[in-house]
Design an enzyme around this catalytic site. Structure first.
Site, short mmCIF file in Angstrom:
data_model
loop_
_atom_site.label_atom_id
_atom_site.label_comp_id
_atom_site.label_asym_id
_atom_site.label_seq_id
_atom_site.Cartn_x
_atom_site.Cartn_y
_atom_site.Cartn_z
N ASN A 1 -25.45 18.39 11.71
CA ASN A 1 -26.43 19.36 10.70
C ASN A 1 -25.79 19.29 10.00
OD1 ASN A 1 -28.17 21.29 9.45
ND2 ASN A 1 -27.41 22.79 10.80
N GLU B 1 -27.17 28.29 20.25
CA GLU B 1 -25.86 28.26 19.64
C GLU B 1 -25.29 29.69 19.60
OE1 GLU B 1 -26.13 24.51 16.69
OE2 GLU B 1 -27.59 26.66 16.09
N HIS C 1 -32.88 27.47 13.48
CA HIS C 1 -31.65 27.48 13.78
C HIS C 1 -31.56 29.27 13.16
CE1 HIS C 1 -27.30 27.10 12.31
NE2 HIS C 1 -27.98 26.53 12.50
N SER D 1 -18.90 26.59 16.06
CA SER D 1 -17.99 26.19 15.52
C SER D 1 -17.13 24.70 16.73
CB SER D 1 -16.70 27.61 15.60
OG SER D 1 -16.90 27.82 14.42
N GLY E 1 -19.44 28.76 12.24
CA GLY E 1 -19.02 28.84 10.93
C GLY E 1 -17.86 29.50 11.06
N LYS F 1 -26.73 20.88 6.48
CA LYS F 1 -27.38 22.18 6.26
C LYS F 1 -26.97 21.96 5.21
CE LYS F 1 -24.76 24.80 10.17
NZ LYS F 1 -23.99 25.85 9.78
N GLU G 1 -29.76 30.40 10.94
CA GLU G 1 -29.76 31.12 9.62
C GLU G 1 -31.05 31.44 9.30
OE1 GLU G 1 -26.96 27.32 8.57
OE2 GLU G 1 -25.55 28.67 9.55
#
Ligand code: 13P
Length: 257
Positions: free
Chosen positions: A13, A171, A99, A217, A177, A15, A101
């Protein structure tokens, strides 16, 4: 992983990273390495604008191109949005949906995720549905309840025959991250609960054929251990998917299980 029943998927991904030339170069470098990935599917979820160049560069290779979002309507007055039909027409095979985010920054709810999943399936795309808990939820011991509900809601109205095109990615938000990774046991525990939800909804046979990924991660040093877990069928990789060397090493780890 369990290669007898389901495929392993290593998905990057990107991003909001990599420009068109960097995308082309990445795929050029990855091509020979991906060709050796006999036991896993390789997916790159790239920014919308990089899709045409990525699809072209990946033509004739084992690399499938994915998007990072979609709209649930086929067309209409939705400024700034991209429909699943448009993605399919551009050669996209996978689409990340829900996701964390986007849930955080664009207020995406489980109900919206569900609408997008149905639309993606209708247009022949393979949704990668993201679920996962915050640190606060984990500390309050509600991780499994939260994830169960996210999965159930995301799949509302998905037919048994459509399930084989669905991928789920666990996730944990606290691991994205941050450099903190779920332990292999934590990842496997949640992934096996997700499979139990699938079993309850669709039966054991259908449930064992669904690939359930881990993301947060994942990197060169922890991939092998995570992928060795029976219910971790691959990875959804952010940071470590931005460099060919690290992404290729994770593919290699999947290939050697
Ligand atoms: P990182 O691998 O950078 O933690 O990102 C994970 C992720 O969000 C993949 O979708």
């Amino acid at each position: 992983m369990n290669l007898r029943y389901r495929k392993t998927i290593i998905a990057g991904n990107w991003k909001m990273n990599l420009n068109e030339e960097e995308a082309r170069q990445f795929i050029r470098q990855l091509k020979p390495l991906a060709a050796e990935a006999r036991w896993c599917d390789v997916v790159l979820c790239v920014p919308f604008l990089q899709i045409p160049a990525a699809v072209k560069a990946a033509r004739g290779t084992k690399i499938a191109i994915g998007a990072q979002n979609c709209h649930y309507e086929p067309k209409g007055a939705y400024t700034g949005e991209i429909s699943c039909g448009m993605l399919a027409e551009a050669g996209v095979k996978y689409v990340i949906i829900g996701h964390s985010e986007r849930r955080r920054d664009s207020n995406e709810s489980d109900a919206l995720v569900n609408k997008k999943v149905l639309a993606a399936l209708q247009f022949g795309l393979r949704p990668i549905i993201c679920v996962g808990e915050t640190l606060e939820m984990r500390d309050n011991d509600v991780t499994l309840d939260v994830v169960r509900m996210q999965v159930k809601t995301a799949l509302r109205g998905v037919m048994l025959e459509q399930l084989r095109r669905v991928t789920i990615a666990y996730e944990p938000i606290w691991a994205i991250g941050t450099g903190y990774t779920a332990t292999a046991q934590q990842a496997n525990e949640v992934n096996s609960v997700i499979r139990q939800v699938l079993r309850d909804l669709y039966g054991a046979r259908a449930a064992r054929a669904v690939s359930i990924l881990y993301g947060g991660s994942m990197n060169v040093s922890n991939a092998r251990e995570l992928l060795a877990q029976p219910d971790v069928d691959g990875g959804l990789i952010g940071g470590a998917s931005l460099k060919t060397e690290s992404f290729a090493k994770i593919i290699e780890a999947a290939n050697q299980q």
